[in-house]
Scaffold this active site. Structure first.
Site, PDB file in Angstrom:
ATOM      1  N   GLU A 113     -33.232  24.374  17.132  1.00  0.00           N
ATOM      2  CA  GLU A 113     -34.068  25.190  17.977  1.00  0.00           C
ATOM      3  C   GLU A 113     -35.011  24.219  18.651  1.00  0.00           C
ATOM      4  O   GLU A 113     -35.310  23.005  17.972  1.00  0.00           O
ATOM      5  CB  GLU A 113     -35.160  25.987  17.205  1.00  0.00           C
ATOM      6  CG  GLU A 113     -34.569  26.931  16.183  1.00  0.00           C
ATOM      7  CD  GLU A 113     -35.317  27.481  15.096  1.00  0.00           C
ATOM      8  OE1 GLU A 113     -36.471  27.110  14.988  1.00  0.00           O
ATOM      9  OE2 GLU A 113     -34.769  28.489  14.255  1.00  0.00           O
ATOM     10  N   LYS A 115     -38.470  21.779  18.914  1.00  0.00           N
ATOM     11  CA  LYS A 115     -39.611  21.630  18.088  1.00  0.00           C
ATOM     12  C   LYS A 115     -40.826  21.890  19.068  1.00  0.00           C
ATOM     13  O   LYS A 115     -40.960  21.166  19.782  1.00  0.00           O
ATOM     14  CB  LYS A 115     -39.667  20.286  17.479  1.00  0.00           C
ATOM     15  CG  LYS A 115     -40.565  20.087  16.395  1.00  0.00           C
ATOM     16  CD  LYS A 115     -40.457  18.667  15.543  1.00  0.00           C
ATOM     17  CE  LYS A 115     -41.396  18.693  14.539  1.00  0.00           C
ATOM     18  NZ  LYS A 115     -42.820  18.412  15.015  1.00  0.00           N
ATOM     19  N   ASP A 117     -44.903  21.671  19.872  1.00  0.00           N
ATOM     20  CA  ASP A 117     -45.897  21.202  19.550  1.00  0.00           C
ATOM     21  C   ASP A 117     -47.097  21.980  19.540  1.00  0.00           C
ATOM     22  O   ASP A 117     -47.828  22.542  20.458  1.00  0.00           O
ATOM     23  CB  ASP A 117     -46.473  19.995  20.636  1.00  0.00           C
ATOM     24  CG  ASP A 117     -47.651  19.117  20.359  1.00  0.00           C
ATOM     25  OD1 ASP A 117     -47.894  18.919  19.047  1.00  0.00           O
ATOM     26  OD2 ASP A 117     -48.204  18.838  21.147  1.00  0.00           O
ATOM     27  N   TYR A 227     -40.105  30.905  13.495  1.00  0.00           N
ATOM     28  CA  TYR A 227     -39.083  30.464  13.161  1.00  0.00           C
ATOM     29  C   TYR A 227     -38.589  30.423  11.667  1.00  0.00           C
ATOM     30  O   TYR A 227     -37.597  29.601  11.179  1.00  0.00           O
ATOM     31  CB  TYR A 227     -38.904  29.005  13.865  1.00  0.00           C
ATOM     32  CG  TYR A 227     -40.222  28.215  13.412  1.00  0.00           C
ATOM     33  CD1 TYR A 227     -40.432  27.688  12.373  1.00  0.00           C
ATOM     34  CD2 TYR A 227     -41.107  27.841  14.540  1.00  0.00           C
ATOM     35  CE1 TYR A 227     -41.627  27.093  11.941  1.00  0.00           C
ATOM     36  CE2 TYR A 227     -42.201  27.189  14.180  1.00  0.00           C
ATOM     37  CZ  TYR A 227     -42.468  26.502  13.012  1.00  0.00           C
ATOM     38  OH  TYR A 227     -43.356  26.146  12.650  1.00  0.00           O
ATOM     39  N   LYS A 315     -36.693  13.887  17.103  1.00  0.00           N
ATOM     40  CA  LYS A 315     -37.739  13.611  17.845  1.00  0.00           C
ATOM     41  C   LYS A 315     -37.294  13.032  19.309  1.00  0.00           C
ATOM     42  O   LYS A 315     -36.328  12.411  19.295  1.00  0.00           O
ATOM     43  CB  LYS A 315     -38.761  12.675  17.138  1.00  0.00           C
ATOM     44  CG  LYS A 315     -39.244  13.173  16.003  1.00  0.00           C
ATOM     45  CD  LYS A 315     -40.511  14.572  15.973  1.00  0.00           C
ATOM     46  CE  LYS A 315     -41.693  13.957  16.734  1.00  0.00           C
ATOM     47  NZ  LYS A 315     -42.702  13.901  15.617  1.00  0.00           N
ATOM     48  N   CYS A 409     -77.563  -0.230  32.016  1.00  0.00           N
ATOM     49  CA  CYS A 409     -76.708   0.803  32.984  1.00  0.00           C
ATOM     50  C   CYS A 409     -75.872   0.031  34.160  1.00  0.00           C
ATOM     51  O   CYS A 409     -76.593  -0.577  34.809  1.00  0.00           O
ATOM     52  CB  CYS A 409     -77.687   1.843  33.609  1.00  0.00           C
ATOM     53  SG  CYS A 409     -76.520   3.057  34.684  1.00  0.00           S
ATOM     54  N   CYS A 412     -77.714   1.540  37.397  1.00  0.00           N
ATOM     55  CA  CYS A 412     -79.176   1.244  37.571  1.00  0.00           C
ATOM     56  C   CYS A 412     -79.815   0.217  37.055  1.00  0.00           C
ATOM     57  O   CYS A 412     -81.247   0.058  37.365  1.00  0.00           O
ATOM     58  CB  CYS A 412     -80.083   2.629  37.620  1.00  0.00           C
ATOM     59  SG  CYS A 412     -80.378   2.943  35.845  1.00  0.00           S
ATOM     60  N   CYS A 427     -77.412   6.534  29.713  1.00  0.00           N
ATOM     61  CA  CYS A 427     -78.462   5.825  30.576  1.00  0.00           C
ATOM     62  C   CYS A 427     -79.611   7.151  30.668  1.00  0.00           C
ATOM     63  O   CYS A 427     -79.150   8.036  31.161  1.00  0.00           O
ATOM     64  CB  CYS A 427     -78.051   5.585  31.881  1.00  0.00           C
ATOM     65  SG  CYS A 427     -79.237   5.453  33.279  1.00  0.00           S
TER      66      CYS A 427
HETATM   67  S1  IVH Z   1     -39.092  24.700  10.766  1.00  0.00           S
HETATM   68  C1  IVH Z   1     -39.673  23.510   6.206  1.00  0.00           C
HETATM   69  N1  IVH Z   1     -38.906  24.992  13.237  1.00  0.00           N
HETATM   70  O1  IVH Z   1     -42.880  21.113  12.839  1.00  0.00           O
HETATM   71  C2  IVH Z   1     -39.799  23.376   7.480  1.00  0.00           C
HETATM   72  N2  IVH Z   1     -40.549  23.817  12.353  1.00  0.00           N
HETATM   73  O2  IVH Z   1     -42.846  18.723  10.600  1.00  0.00           O
HETATM   74  C3  IVH Z   1     -40.251  24.550   8.337  1.00  0.00           C
HETATM   75  N3  IVH Z   1     -42.350  23.067  14.118  1.00  0.00           N
HETATM   76  O3  IVH Z   1     -44.891  22.222  10.224  1.00  0.00           O
HETATM   77  C4  IVH Z   1     -40.355  24.306   9.728  1.00  0.00           C
HETATM   78  N4  IVH Z   1     -41.234  23.709  15.915  1.00  0.00           N
HETATM   79  O4  IVH Z   1     -45.421  23.093  12.531  1.00  0.00           O
HETATM   80  C5  IVH Z   1     -39.639  24.345  12.151  1.00  0.00           C
HETATM   81  N5  IVH Z   1     -38.683  25.309  15.441  1.00  0.00           N
HETATM   82  C6  IVH Z   1     -39.408  24.742  14.549  1.00  0.00           C
HETATM   83  C7  IVH Z   1     -40.824  24.113  14.774  1.00  0.00           C
HETATM   84  C8  IVH Z   1     -41.341  23.713  13.654  1.00  0.00           C
HETATM   85  C9  IVH Z   1     -42.353  23.162  15.392  1.00  0.00           C
HETATM   86  C10 IVH Z   1     -43.418  22.268  13.318  1.00  0.00           C
HETATM   87  C11 IVH Z   1     -43.912  22.972  12.115  1.00  0.00           C
HETATM   88  C12 IVH Z   1     -43.728  22.025  10.915  1.00  0.00           C
HETATM   89  C13 IVH Z   1     -43.576  20.705  11.734  1.00  0.00           C
HETATM   90  C14 IVH Z   1     -42.570  20.044  10.754  1.00  0.00           C
END
Ligand code: IVH
Length: 670
Positions: A113, A115, A117, A227, A315, A409, A412, A427
């Site tokens: 899936e 990840k 932010d 998730y 990552k 400043c 000025c 300032c």
């Molecule tokens: S699974 C046991 N799935 O990444 C781990 N985490 O460092 C369960 N995150 O704290 C997390 N997308 O905040 C999972 N598709 C995804 C995610 C995800 C973002 C974040 C989540 C977690 C951190 C892990």
């Protein structure tokens, strides 16, 4: 009769839930916004007239909670783990090798899936109702942010049955985030209002969920993708694929982008695909999470050092570039804040050339040990202004110079101060040309006097030539003066003069915004204009009175009071009025009668306002004040050193309110 209303209410709720689901979870609305609003208002009306029929899972009850004093701790029955990282494809293969070895398997099925932010949260559903939501915290103890999470429209307050039974308990985990486009829009707005920008979706999500007043998160377009689960009772889930399918069936929002992969090669292909196409995703994805699909296998794998052995975050390389920091210049803003800005040797980062980056303030430069001449790592975070991440210390030649904030400043030359507890240098010279220029640009901007044709070039000339020394001077410009300026012909001069004349008649929120009170952007200006009869009343308001208004916090209240305590600012207002500025009348909205029919008794001293004023405000909202407590009393407000009335209230079981709770109730007038 009551029965009819009850079923009408239930039908409306069902319809609204369905349309919420179609809109927020599936992103496939079936009716127009106007039709949805009509349904919603109809339900609101019925609930208003039948308050006994209001239930917490009603779609109208998302933003109802008053501001909290702080957050309670919420314990996660199953700890929320974090993920180990893989920074390249080799590390993903290492992960697969370990997994196969421990499971003694030739090939493992993974579910991959994106990840996201954002910020991870846990939502607890009991018998299908959303009862608690919390942040991850340290994994075991997080903060109870239920009221804030309720404001997120893609979080169902009640699960959908859809033929199957609803689990008696479901702890579901997901990521609260914001779409890239929404973050850009929000930041653009904040920039206009002089507020700090959010560096990335995670900061925004964290900042929003940690607000004491749920109206703040409610006003931000936050979303969720779920998730993972904690405890679950009443349904059997054996794989990640089933998990996603079950959550989806229950009406919970899951990311439709995922892939069930036979073996690590397919997962690596998915990783590559998301990496290459992530620009096109509406949200910020910083990697791909690869998870062992079978829960039985997960149990065998277990965990090490707070991360499961069954999952890994692959990552993506950050959107970073390396370049030389050639200089640090200092810009002076409208409120006099000095901002150090890095001048960079232009560098391309994922298709965009970066030549400047904000360094925020002197402390930040010290903390990161950034020096002029350094080789630095820069990054684009979301769509926000570029940042200098760090210096590459090893590449120093010894020629680098430390940056020191000037003590005068740069524009000025007047002395620069840094107040205790503040990171900003300022300032203080109200006549500083940089401040005047910025103030004028703000003054004539769309949200303020909205004067067509008043741009940077014109403002530069007017201020540099000493023609305009204060904002009100722009209303004294004449044809001859204007024609003497560069790029100003007869026609543009007369256009400008008529635009100025037209702008003199201005609505209350716009003039409030134009004045440039720190912390007061367009939205806040609108709130203030509604709350006060006129400018004079606002100028005399106390911090307490301001704080008691909806959405006005102590910082904003203090900024407003400070602003009007400053003589030159008062003078500015009178000069504007002298120059012919007319504030247009707007019919004042009758304040909402949120306390209609409620009986109050006040006892003890209130810190924020005299009792007389408290009584007035209760009455303005439709409530009543009586002097003795009886069974008919709805609330007893207990101030400092309360009398016997507080005891009597407790004896009779009448609700008591602390002063803070009372203020929150008054604020609910929004
Ligand atoms: S699974 C046991 N799935 O990444 C781990 N985490 O460092 C369960 N995150 O704290 C997390 N997308 O905040 C999972 N598709 C995804 C995610 C995800 C973002 C974040 C989540 C977690 C951190 C892990």
């Amino acid at each position: 009769m009551e029965q009819d209303v009850r079923s009408e209410i239930e039908e409306l709720r069902e319809a609204i839930r369905r349309h919420n689901y179609l809109y927020y979870v599936l992103d496939k609305p079936k009716i127009s916004d106007a039709e949805y609003d009509a349904l919603f208002r109809k339900l609101q009306k019925l609930e208003e007239t039948h308050p006994n029929l209001v239930t917490p899972d009603s779609p109208t009850q998302r933003v109802g909670a008053p501001p909290a004093q702080g957050f309670a701790t919420a314990t996660h029955a199953v700890p929320m783990r974090s993920l180990a990282n893989a920074f390249n494809v080799d590390e993903l293969r290492d992960f697969d090798r370990r997994v196969r070895k421990l499971l003694d398997a030739a090939e493992v099925t993974y579910l991959a899936e994106p990840k996201l932010d954002g910020l991870s949260v846990e939502l607890v559903y009991r018998d299908g109702l959303f009862v608690q939501g919390s942040t991850r915290g340290d994994g075991v103890n997080g903060e109870d942010v239920t009221a804030n999470l309720r404001t997120i429209r893609s979080i169902p307050l009640r699960l959908q049955g859809l033929g199957r039974r609803v689990p008696s308990l479901l702890e579901v985990r997901g990521e609260v985030y914001i779409d890239k486009g929404d973050l850009t829009r929000l930041n653009r707005q904040r920039e206009k209002e002089g507020l700090a920008l959010f560096a990335n979706p995670r900061n925004l999500a964290a900042g929003s969920l940690r607000q004491l007043d749920p109206r703040v998160p409610a006003s931000r377009p936050l979303k969720i993708f779920c998730y993972d689960i904690g405890r679950v009772e009443g349904v059997a889930i054996d794989t990640q694929a089933e998990l996603l399918e079950t959550l989806f069936q229950l009406g919970i929002r899951v990311n439709p982008l995922y892939r069930l992969c036979k073996g690590i090669d397919e997962a690596i292909a998915f990783y590559g695909q998301v990496k290459e196409t992530r620009e096109e995703l509406p949200y910020e994805a910083d990697g791909v999470v690869v998870k062992v699909n079978e829960f039985a296998s997960r149990r065998i794998l277990g965990e090490v050092s707070r991360s499961p052995r069954w999952a890994i975050a692959g990552k993506f390389p950050a959107e970073q570039g390396i370049t030389k920091l050639e200089d640090i210049i200092v810009q002076v803003g409208r409120t006099g804040t000095l901002t150090p800005v890095a001048v960079l040797e232009p560098v391309r980062v994922r298709g965009v050339t970066i030549s400047h980056a904000t360094l925020h303030n002197e402390d930040e430069i010290r903390r990161k040990d950034i020096r002029i001449g350094d080789t630095v790592v820069v990054q684009r975070a979301g769509d926000v202004i570029p940042q200098v991440v760090r210096s590459l210390v090893k590449r120093r030649t010894g020629e680098e110079r430390l940056f020191v904030m000037p003590d005068t400043c740069p524009v000025c030359g007047s002395r620069v101060v840094r107040y205790k507890g503040e990171v900003a240098h300022r300032c203080l010279n109200l006549s500083c040309p940089a401040r005047i220029k910025e103030s004028i640009l703000h003054f004539v901007s769309k949200g303020g006097f909205d004067v067509d044709g008043f741009g940077t070039k014109l403002v530069d000339q007017l201020v540099d030539k000493g023609i305009v020394k204060r904002v009100s001077d722009i209303f004294h410009l004449d044809r001859d003066t204007l024609i003497g300026l560069e790029r100003m012909g007869e026609k543009s001069a007369s256009n400008l003069l008529s635009a100025l004349e037209k702008s003199k008649s201005i609505a209350p929120p716009k003039i409030l915004f134009a004045l440039g009170i720190p912390e007061v952007g367009e939205h806040t200006a609108g709130l203030l204009a509604e709350a006060f009869e006129g400018l004079q009343e606002l100028m005399e308001a106390t911090e307490e009175a301001l704080c008691a208004l909806p959405e006005i916090g102590p910082r904003t209240a203090a900024a407003i009071v400070d602003f009007f305590a400053n003589q030159p600012n008062k003078k500015m207002v009178s000069e504007l009025l002298d120059a012919g500025v007319k504030i247009t009348e707007v019919p004042k909205k009758a304040s909402a009668r949120t306390l209609e029919g409620k009986r109050f008794v006040l006892t003890g001293r209130l810190v924020s306002m005299p009792r007389g004023e408290a009584g007035e405000r209760i009455k303005r909202l439709g409530g009543m004040v009586s002097s003795s407590v009886s069974l008919r009393t709805d609330y007893v407000v207990v101030g400092e050193n309360p009398g016997a009335k507080a005891d009597k209230a407790r004896k009779l079981g009448v609700a008591t309110l602390t002063e803070a709770e009372f203020l929150a109730l008054l604020k609910a007038d929004a």
